[in-house]
Write an enzyme that holds these catalytic residues in place. Structure first.
Site, PDB file in Angstrom:
ATOM      1  N   GLN A  94      -6.850   7.122  -4.452  1.00 22.95           N
ATOM      2  CA  GLN A  94      -6.522   5.468  -4.932  1.00 22.95           C
ATOM      3  C   GLN A  94      -5.860   4.497  -4.415  1.00 22.95           C
ATOM      4  O   GLN A  94      -4.834   4.976  -4.266  1.00 22.95           O
ATOM      5  CB  GLN A  94      -6.566   5.837  -6.376  1.00 22.95           C
ATOM      6  CG  GLN A  94      -6.346   4.799  -6.784  1.00 22.95           C
ATOM      7  CD  GLN A  94      -5.829   4.451  -8.647  1.00 22.95           C
ATOM      8  OE1 GLN A  94      -5.572   5.084  -9.114  1.00 22.95           O
ATOM      9  NE2 GLN A  94      -5.296   3.238  -9.513  1.00 22.95           N
ATOM     10  N   PHE A  95      -6.000   3.518  -3.363  1.00 26.12           N
ATOM     11  CA  PHE A  95      -5.612   3.294  -2.403  1.00 26.12           C
ATOM     12  C   PHE A  95      -4.687   1.982  -3.095  1.00 26.12           C
ATOM     13  O   PHE A  95      -3.460   1.878  -2.149  1.00 26.12           O
ATOM     14  CB  PHE A  95      -6.234   2.402  -1.268  1.00 26.12           C
ATOM     15  CG  PHE A  95      -6.693   1.197  -1.747  1.00 26.12           C
ATOM     16  CD1 PHE A  95      -6.283   0.051  -1.360  1.00 26.12           C
ATOM     17  CD2 PHE A  95      -8.249   1.179  -2.231  1.00 26.12           C
ATOM     18  CE1 PHE A  95      -7.445  -1.037  -1.588  1.00 26.12           C
ATOM     19  CE2 PHE A  95      -8.795   0.051  -2.334  1.00 26.12           C
ATOM     20  CZ  PHE A  95      -7.722  -1.184  -2.412  1.00 26.12           C
ATOM     21  N   THR A  96      -5.154   1.619  -4.180  1.00 28.95           N
ATOM     22  CA  THR A  96      -4.032   0.707  -4.613  1.00 28.95           C
ATOM     23  C   THR A  96      -2.290   0.978  -5.015  1.00 28.95           C
ATOM     24  O   THR A  96      -1.754   0.375  -5.294  1.00 28.95           O
ATOM     25  CB  THR A  96      -4.862   0.208  -6.108  1.00 28.95           C
ATOM     26  OG1 THR A  96      -4.928   1.154  -7.117  1.00 28.95           O
ATOM     27  CG2 THR A  96      -5.836  -0.746  -5.797  1.00 28.95           C
TER      28      THR A  96
END
Length: 149
Positions: free
Chosen positions: A78-80
């Site tokens: 989850q790069f967010t």
């Protein structure tokens, strides 16, 4: 490297209508990789997560790890988690690692979790995923290898 760790009674990830990973009792780990991260951060977080004593013992005290209870891990990239909203209202993801490097470190993290004897299911890197979980508690822990929170 940043993680959101949630104690779950079950969790699954679906990609394009197919379940790519599912667990019963254990930990859902949302994992974000930063630009400056290296293997040492993945090792640190895998060790920390495998040993987190966030499951209750017979006295209802958080005293047991996912290893102790025979649980599993569902790791989802989850790069967010590196979204920066200090300016404006649209997040900037400049602090997130490039996808190629992030995938390497995500896979390395998964390998480190498995090396600790844990079953580790995964999502699909860079895919649009639907994550379903039943949070047990709820218990949610934030971890950052740079110890920023």
């Amino acid at each position: 490297m940043r993680t959101v760790v949630q104690r779950v009674s079950r969790a699954s990830v679906t990609v394009e209508g197919r379940i790519s990973g599912a667990i019963e009792r254990g930990l859902l780990v949302l994992l974000g990789v930063g630009q400056d991260d290296a293997e040492s951060e993945a090792e640190y977080l895998a060790e920390k997560i495998a040993g987190l004593r966030i499951f209750e013992d017979e006295n209802e005290k958080m005293n047991l790890s996912v290893v102790d209870v025979g649980g599993a891990v569902l790791a989802v990239s989850q790069f967010t988690l590196y979204g920066d909203v200090r300016k404006g209202k649209r997040p900037s993801f400049d602090a997130a690692a490039r996808p190629e490097r992030a995938k390497e470190l995500y896979e390395y993290f998964v390998a480190q979790i498995r090396a600790k004897g844990l079953r580790c299911e995964t999502g699909v890197f860079q895919a649009m995923m639907h994550v379903e979980l039943v949070n047990d508690g709820p218990v949610t822990i934030l971890l950052d290898s740079k110890k920023e929170f």
